[in-house]
Each structure stands twice: as structure tokens, then as C-alpha cells.
Design a protein around this motif. Structure first.
Motif, mmCIF file in Angstrom:
data_model
loop_
_atom_site.group_PDB
_atom_site.id
_atom_site.type_symbol
_atom_site.label_atom_id
_atom_site.label_comp_id
_atom_site.label_asym_id
_atom_site.label_seq_id
_atom_site.Cartn_x
_atom_site.Cartn_y
_atom_site.Cartn_z
ATOM 1 N N LEU A 1 0.647 -1.003 0.093
ATOM 2 C CA LEU A 1 0.259 0.165 -0.295
ATOM 3 C C LEU A 1 0.662 1.438 -0.326
ATOM 4 O O LEU A 1 0.205 2.189 -0.169
ATOM 5 C CB LEU A 1 -0.663 0.162 0.923
ATOM 6 C CG LEU A 1 -1.951 -1.129 1.338
ATOM 7 C CD1 LEU A 1 -2.665 -0.588 2.152
ATOM 8 C CD2 LEU A 1 -3.107 -0.436 0.415
ATOM 9 N N ARG A 2 2.189 1.072 0.453
ATOM 10 C CA ARG A 2 2.907 2.415 0.110
ATOM 11 C C ARG A 2 3.456 2.617 -0.916
ATOM 12 O O ARG A 2 3.493 4.249 -1.119
ATOM 13 C CB ARG A 2 4.304 1.919 0.970
ATOM 14 C CG ARG A 2 5.261 2.952 0.929
ATOM 15 C CD ARG A 2 6.187 2.648 1.371
ATOM 16 N NE ARG A 2 6.009 2.147 2.442
ATOM 17 C CZ ARG A 2 6.277 2.706 3.897
ATOM 18 N NH1 ARG A 2 6.391 4.256 3.925
ATOM 19 N NH2 ARG A 2 6.496 2.465 4.922
ATOM 20 N N LYS B 1 2.237 2.199 8.024
ATOM 21 C CA LYS B 1 2.933 2.255 6.356
ATOM 22 C C LYS B 1 2.787 3.070 5.324
ATOM 23 O O LYS B 1 2.753 3.170 4.652
ATOM 24 C CB LYS B 1 2.796 0.744 5.859
ATOM 25 C CG LYS B 1 3.533 0.019 6.963
ATOM 26 C CD LYS B 1 3.615 -1.316 6.754
ATOM 27 C CE LYS B 1 4.460 -2.546 7.730
ATOM 28 N NZ LYS B 1 4.333 -3.941 6.927
ATOM 29 N N THR B 2 1.872 3.703 5.600
ATOM 30 C CA THR B 2 0.592 4.201 4.386
ATOM 31 C C THR B 2 0.728 5.716 4.529
ATOM 32 O O THR B 2 1.508 6.294 4.793
ATOM 33 C CB THR B 2 -0.579 3.912 3.735
ATOM 34 O OG1 THR B 2 -1.491 3.738 5.372
ATOM 35 C CG2 THR B 2 -0.391 2.545 3.161
ATOM 36 N N CYS C 1 -3.057 11.209 3.854
ATOM 37 C CA CYS C 1 -2.961 10.670 3.021
ATOM 38 C C CYS C 1 -3.010 10.879 2.000
ATOM 39 O O CYS C 1 -3.178 10.759 0.581
ATOM 40 C CB CYS C 1 -4.613 9.597 3.226
ATOM 41 S SG CYS C 1 -4.801 7.959 4.582
ATOM 42 N N SER C 2 -1.909 12.249 2.435
ATOM 43 C CA SER C 2 -1.870 13.314 0.615
ATOM 44 C C SER C 2 -0.216 11.953 -0.260
ATOM 45 O O SER C 2 0.067 11.867 0.515
ATOM 46 C CB SER C 2 -1.684 14.496 1.761
ATOM 47 O OG SER C 2 -1.473 15.189 0.099
ATOM 48 N N LEU D 1 -9.324 5.368 -4.813
ATOM 49 C CA LEU D 1 -10.409 4.984 -3.267
ATOM 50 C C LEU D 1 -9.797 5.815 -2.012
ATOM 51 O O LEU D 1 -8.368 5.592 -2.044
ATOM 52 C CB LEU D 1 -10.696 4.287 -3.813
ATOM 53 C CG LEU D 1 -11.804 3.511 -4.999
ATOM 54 C CD1 LEU D 1 -12.095 2.003 -4.780
ATOM 55 C CD2 LEU D 1 -12.998 4.713 -5.090
ATOM 56 N N VAL D 2 -10.278 6.176 -1.188
ATOM 57 C CA VAL D 2 -10.550 6.953 -0.140
ATOM 58 C C VAL D 2 -10.781 5.170 1.094
ATOM 59 O O VAL D 2 -11.087 4.098 1.018
ATOM 60 C CB VAL D 2 -12.332 7.588 0.655
ATOM 61 C CG1 VAL D 2 -11.304 7.260 1.743
ATOM 62 C CG2 VAL D 2 -12.276 8.798 -0.568
ATOM 63 N N PRO D 3 -9.588 5.192 1.339
ATOM 64 C CA PRO D 3 -9.548 4.282 2.547
ATOM 65 C C PRO D 3 -10.288 3.368 3.297
ATOM 66 O O PRO D 3 -10.715 4.623 3.371
ATOM 67 C CB PRO D 3 -8.122 4.459 3.401
ATOM 68 C CG PRO D 3 -7.589 5.253 2.588
ATOM 69 C CD PRO D 3 -8.496 6.448 0.978
#
Length: 510
Positions: free
Chosen positions: A10-11, A52-53, A63-64, A70-72
Motif C-alpha cells: 500500500l505504500r 506504512k501508508t 493520506c496525501s 479510492l478513499v481508504p
């Protein structure tokens, strides 16, 4: 069992390939069915990973710049600030969050290429106070799109491609204070947001600069309260040059309103006609259209009129105090002729001449002190006094004309006073002088100058003894005694029977 994703994937990406039905057999049927529920359209939202994200700092989730589409999912219920800017989220659907985020008050979605907003996109985040949708590809705002956001205070929509705004798009935003619509394709000024009866009550800043507005509603903008005009920005639009536009902005500049003061040089307009030149609005009174220089107008009133003076401050909800021209403070509860109204205006009923002068309004708040001066001029007559003055002047003029006509009639058309005089005498008297002084009987008896006798036949004039006139060869005494014919002609009637002059009762000899 086949791993669904690798640790740390996901990184770099927020999505992973869905499981293929051909690659999984009977042992994974149940797992595959559950997975397909989260894979609409071939992608699935990732679970939030604060290690990690995204970056999670207390109640802030950032989360920029993660290339998210999509939104987590799995956002913590305590999230207060959610930053999703600089990603690839192009559509904000109704189910972008499956739970109600009652504590979320800041949502940032700028720089995502967002072009679709669901009509139910905000039903689970009703307590937002700050929403940033700037720098996206939004083209229109549908009706009631923001209605659930009753506590929203700041809405950023600048740098989109918005050209259509439904008149009810901002319905329900009762707490909205700042609205940024600059750098779009808007051609209609959203007057309903600031006009009475339809405006957003708490809106104090609306920026529609850098759009395609050509003709703003100037008359409606003029009557707005100063605290609204102070935060109303519409510079960098293709405005059409007009003297009313100049007067509007000149008034704002004199009042030191931020909207005109901060962007004075950026208020430009296009000259009409074939010139098509872009000039500064504040230069229209000098070089281009000869607009009259704007001056702050004074308040005018008439006797017995009711006058309301407004303390039109740049900020709302300020404590206002009025001072009369005689330095008397107007108390709110005092029984005075001037009276302070609940909105801070000053009411003066039954205006009198002594109410003239400069009234001062002191406005105070926690962040600002402001002083306004209102000059009042009271005319020394009632509002209908001008008509009465005109009637009086008209009557005087008619009286003067009538007097002149009567004088002319008296001078030139006065009838003969001697109604019993023979016709001959009346005809001769018409040719006599009306303006010369009439001689007396004694003067006529002693003077020989014929110029003092009106229209005497020269044939009847003959000089007698001692230089006196002798008619028909006889003396005056003979004429008087005989009273008949002397010489060849008849003796005319007595001087006393001749016509009289207009300016004297002394008879004129004929």
C-alpha cells in the motif's frame, strides 16, 4: 492459501488485483465470494494503515500524495481531520465511507481530478466545518448538493471548471461564512447568496473573482450592508466599463472596504464599442469615460420627517454608540428624541432644523474599532414645501402680468369722461396729447404761443392788439360778448367744455 497482498504494497498503491475465478478452486470459493464484494469495477479500497501508508497523528489522518484512487476504508471514528489531497480520486460516491464520522470537521480533497460528486456524498459527515474541493475538475453544482452540511463554515471550490450552479446548490448551509468560487467559468453572479430573504445569513466572504462575469448586479450590490460588501470580491472578471460600476467601487474604496482596497489595481473593465481596450475601473473618471468623481452623499431631511441613520460598519455584530452634533450620547434606554434601534441604527422622529449636523457612530468589537460620521442636512420646510413655493411664485407672476395689462388699458383705452360732448369735440380730442401737461385758463389767456393750443386751424389765427390772438378780426372781448359768428368761421366752444387730460383735471383748449 494464496496471499491476498504483500506487506507494504500500500505504500506505492492503494489498490491490488482482485482474485481471478480461474486461478482459485474449491478451497477458496468462500474467500473469493467475500473478496468480490469489495472489488466493484476491478479495484478495491485499501484498509487504512497508519504505520506504512497514511500518517496518523492523534485525530488527524493524512493520506496525501499516495496516488489513491479510492478513499481508504476503516477510518477511525475519532478522525477529526482527513487529508486526501494530491491523489487520483476522481469520483466521490455515496459509500466512500461506510460509517458515520461524527467527529470529522475538516475534509481535504483538493488536487484529485475530482469531476463527480454524489448527491449523497456528505450524508455520513454532517458535522464538517471545513471542506476543500479546490483544484479539481468539477463542472457543475447540482441542487441541494451540500444540504446535509448544516455546520459547514468554509467551502473551497476555487480552480475548478464550474460553469453551472443551481440556485439551490448551497441550500442548507446555514453556518457558511466563507465561500471561494474564484478561477472558474461562472458567468452569472450568484446574487441569491447575498441578497435579503435568500442570502446565507452568516456569509461574510464570497470570492467570485477570475470568472466570466461581465455585468454584475450593481443596483443590488449598492444596497447591501457594508459588512457583506467588505468581503465581496469580483475582480479579474471581463467587466464592461460603466460609470455606475465606477461609482460602486469608488464608494467601496472611500469606505475602506477590503474587497476594493486590497485589489484596487485588479479591478479592470473592457471599454464598449470598437476600442476593446482593458482599462482600470478607477481610471474611468479621468481619461476614458469622464465619469463624475464620486463623493460620499450626505443625508437630507425635511421638517417633521422621520429619519433613520445607519451605522453601516465593515463587520457585523458590533456594539454601536451614537453621539449627536451637540456631543450628547444617545443612550439605548433613554427617553430622547433620537432613539437607537435594535440593529444599531439611529431613529430621529419629527425632524427639526436643530437636528442638522454631524452624527458620530462608534462601533466596537473584540477585534476592531470603527468610527463612522453621518452628515445630516435639514431643509427648513416640509417635504411638500417646494410645491407651495412654486404656487406662490406662480401667483405673484400672474399678479404682475395683470397689473401691467391694467396699466396699459388705463393709459391707452380710457374712454372720454365727457359723455355729453358733441361728436365733433370727441373726434378732435382723440388727436390731442395725453401725456403733456395741460395749461390753465389763465395761461391760455396770457400766452400767445400757438404750440400750447392743440390742433388750431392756422387760418383762424390772427394777431390782435398787445400780441393777443384775434379770432375773425375781433377782440376776445367782442367774441365773448357777441357769442356768435366772427369773421368767416364759427367760434368754437368754451375752453371749459373741451376734453380733459388723463393726468390732470385742467381742460385742454381746442
Amino acid at each position: 492459501m494464496l496471499p491476498l497482498h504483500r506487506a507494504g504494497a500500500l505504500r506505492d498503491s492503494s489498490t491490488f488485483p482482485c482474485l481471478n475465478r480461474g486461478s482459485v478452486r474449491s478451497a477458496l470459493y468462500l474467500s473469493l465470494s467475500l473478496t468480490l464484494l469489495w472489488c466493484p469495477g476491478g479495484t478495491v479500497a485499501s484498509n487504512l494503515n497508519c504505520h506504512k501508508t497514511c500518517i496518523c497523528a492523534s485525530n488527524i489522518v493524512s493520506c496525501s500524495k499516495l496516488n489513491l484512487t479510492l478513499v481508504p476504508t476503516g477510518l477511525p471514528l475519532y478522525t477529526a481531520v482527513l487529508d486526501l489531497s494530491y491523489n487520483d480520486i476522481t469520483r466521490l460516491k455515496a459509500d466512500w465511507t461506510a460509517v458515520k464520522l461524527t467527529k470529522l470537521h475538516n475534509l481535504l480533497l483538493s488536487h484529485n481530478g475530482l469531476h463527480f460528486l454524489s448527491s449523497e456524498a456528505f450524508i455520513y459527515v454532517k458535522y464538517l466545518r471545513y471542506l476543500d474541493l479546490s483544484s479539481n475538475n468539477l463542472r457543475q453544482l447540482d441542487e441541494f448538493i451540500f444540504e446535509p452540511l448544516g455546520q459547514l463554515e468554509v467551502l473551497l471550490l476555487y480552480n475548478n471548471r464550474i460553469s453551472q450552479i443551481d440556485r439551490s446548490a448551497f441550500h442548507g448551509l446555514h453556518s457558511l461564512q466563507k465561500l471561494y468560487l474564484s478561477q472558474n467559468l461562472i458567468s452569472r453572479f450568484p446574487l441569491e447568496l447575498v441578497r435579503d430573504k435568500s442570502r446565507l445569513e452568516k456569509l461574510s466572504l464570497m470570492d467570485v473573482s477570475s470568472n466570466r462575469i461581465k455585468i454584475p448586479p450593481i443596483e443590488d450590490l449598492q444596497v447591501l450592508p457594508a459588512w457583506i460588501k467588505n468581503g465581496l470580491y469580483f475582480h479579474n472578471n471581463p467587466l464592461i466599463c460603466d460609470c455606475t460600476l465606477y461609482s460602486l467601487l469608488a464608494q467601496w474604496h472611500i469606505r475602506r472596504l477590503n474587497s476594493a482596497l486590497d485589489f484596487k489595481d485588479e479591478y479592470t473593465c473592457n471599454l464598449p464599442g470598437q476600442q476593446k481596450a482593458v482599462v482600470g475601473v478607477f481610471d474611468l473618471n479621468e481619461e476614458y469615460m469622464n465619469c463624475s468623481t464620486f463623493y460620499e452623499a450626505d443625508e437630507e431631511a425635511w421638517l417633521e420627517q422621520t429619519l433613520i441613520l445607519r451605522c453601516d460598519t465593515r463587520h457585523r455584530d458590533m456594539v454601536k454608540t451614537w453621539v449627536t452634533p451637540r456631543n450628547v450620547v444617545v443612550a439605548e434606554e433613554a427617553n430622547q428624541t433620537p432613539r437607537v434601534l435594535p440593529d444599531g441604527s439611529l431613529l430621529i422622529s419629527h425632524v427639526k432644523p436643530e437636528d442638522s449636523g454631524t452624527y458620530t457612530c462608534f462601533a466596537v468589537s473584540e477585534a476592531l474599532n470603527e468610527t463612522l460620521y453621518v452628515m445630516v442636512k435639514v431643509h427648513n420646510f416640509t417635504e411638500n414645501g417646494g410645491g407651495e413655493t412654486l404656487n406662490t411664485a406662480y401667483t405673484t407672476l400672474v399678479g404682475c402680468l395683470a397689473s401691467v395689462v391694467l396699466v396699459l388699458i388705463y393709459l391707452y383705452l380710457t374712454p372720454c369722461r365727457c359723455f355729453c360732448c358733441p361728436k365733433k369735440i370727441h373726434e378732435d380730442s382723440i388727436h390731442s396729447s395725453m401725456l403733456s401737461a395741460a395749461p390753465s385758463h389763465e395761461d391760455l389767456a396770457h400766452k400767445t404761443d400757438p404750440r400750447h393750443v392743440a390742433f388750431i386751424d392756422p387760418r383762424e389765427l390772427r394777431e390782435g392788439q398787445n400780441g393777443k390772438v384775434n379770432l375773425g378780426g375781433g377782440t376776445r372781448k367782442d367774441v365773448d360778448e357777441e357769442g356768435g359768428l366772427l369773421g368767416k368761421g364759427k367760434r368754437k366752444r368754451s375752453v371749459a367744455e373741451s376734453i380733459s387730460s388723463v393726468f390732470s383735471d385742467t381742460p385742454i383748449v381746442v
